[in-house]
Motif scaffolding. Sequence first.
Motif, mmCIF file in Angstrom:
data_model
loop_
_atom_site.group_PDB
_atom_site.id
_atom_site.type_symbol
_atom_site.label_atom_id
_atom_site.label_comp_id
_atom_site.label_asym_id
_atom_site.label_seq_id
_atom_site.Cartn_x
_atom_site.Cartn_y
_atom_site.Cartn_z
ATOM 1 N N ALA A 79 0.838 -1.202 0.000
ATOM 2 C CA ALA A 79 0.000 0.000 0.000
ATOM 3 C C ALA A 79 0.872 1.250 0.000
ATOM 4 O O ALA A 79 0.576 2.222 -0.700
ATOM 5 N N ARG A 80 1.953 1.228 0.770
ATOM 6 C CA ARG A 80 2.877 2.366 0.771
ATOM 7 C C ARG A 80 3.474 2.571 -0.612
ATOM 8 O O ARG A 80 3.680 3.698 -1.045
ATOM 9 N N ARG A 81 3.769 1.469 -1.276
ATOM 10 C CA ARG A 81 4.325 1.567 -2.622
ATOM 11 C C ARG A 81 3.327 2.237 -3.558
ATOM 12 O O ARG A 81 3.686 3.058 -4.398
ATOM 13 N N SER A 82 2.052 1.899 -3.420
ATOM 14 C CA SER A 82 1.025 2.509 -4.260
ATOM 15 C C SER A 82 0.881 3.992 -3.965
ATOM 16 O O SER A 82 0.666 4.798 -4.871
ATOM 17 N N LEU A 83 1.002 4.358 -2.706
ATOM 18 C CA LEU A 83 0.843 5.761 -2.322
ATOM 19 C C LEU A 83 2.076 6.602 -2.652
ATOM 20 O O LEU A 83 1.948 7.732 -3.117
ATOM 21 N N LEU A 84 3.253 6.066 -2.385
ATOM 22 C CA LEU A 84 4.480 6.856 -2.494
ATOM 23 C C LEU A 84 5.288 6.576 -3.752
ATOM 24 O O LEU A 84 6.255 7.265 -4.028
ATOM 25 N N GLY A 85 4.919 5.557 -4.501
ATOM 26 C CA GLY A 85 5.696 5.178 -5.674
ATOM 27 C C GLY A 85 6.732 4.133 -5.326
ATOM 28 O O GLY A 85 7.083 3.933 -4.176
ATOM 29 N N SER A 86 7.235 3.479 -6.338
ATOM 30 C CA SER A 86 8.211 2.413 -6.117
ATOM 31 C C SER A 86 9.575 3.006 -5.780
ATOM 32 O O SER A 86 9.866 4.154 -6.121
#
Length: 105
Positions: A79-86
């Motif tokens: 979820a963090r990856r989706s919010l902040l980018g890879s």
Amino acid sequence: MKHVLADRSVQLDAAWMLVREAAHALDGKRADADVAARTALAAAADAVEAVTADALQTHGGIGFTWEHRSHVLLRRARARRSLLGSPAHRLDVLADRLLGSALRS
């Protein structure tokens, strides 16, 4: 199993070192604080994703169920990856910023 744990331990130690360096840079209001913070964020996010994915794999079938915490931690990391980018995207942005400033100088 030992090699997976050793790899993740080294990755977490490196991320922790970068986070501490970024904190010192921000605290000291150094000129490289932004670069240090972005680098630390990319390394920490990459480490979290790798550790949670390996934890889920290590625990086997129980890791995929709601009864085990590793499933929840992996979902949070993704979820963090989706919010902040890879992490790769963050490093690309950082490279563009560094190369852009080097070309302007």
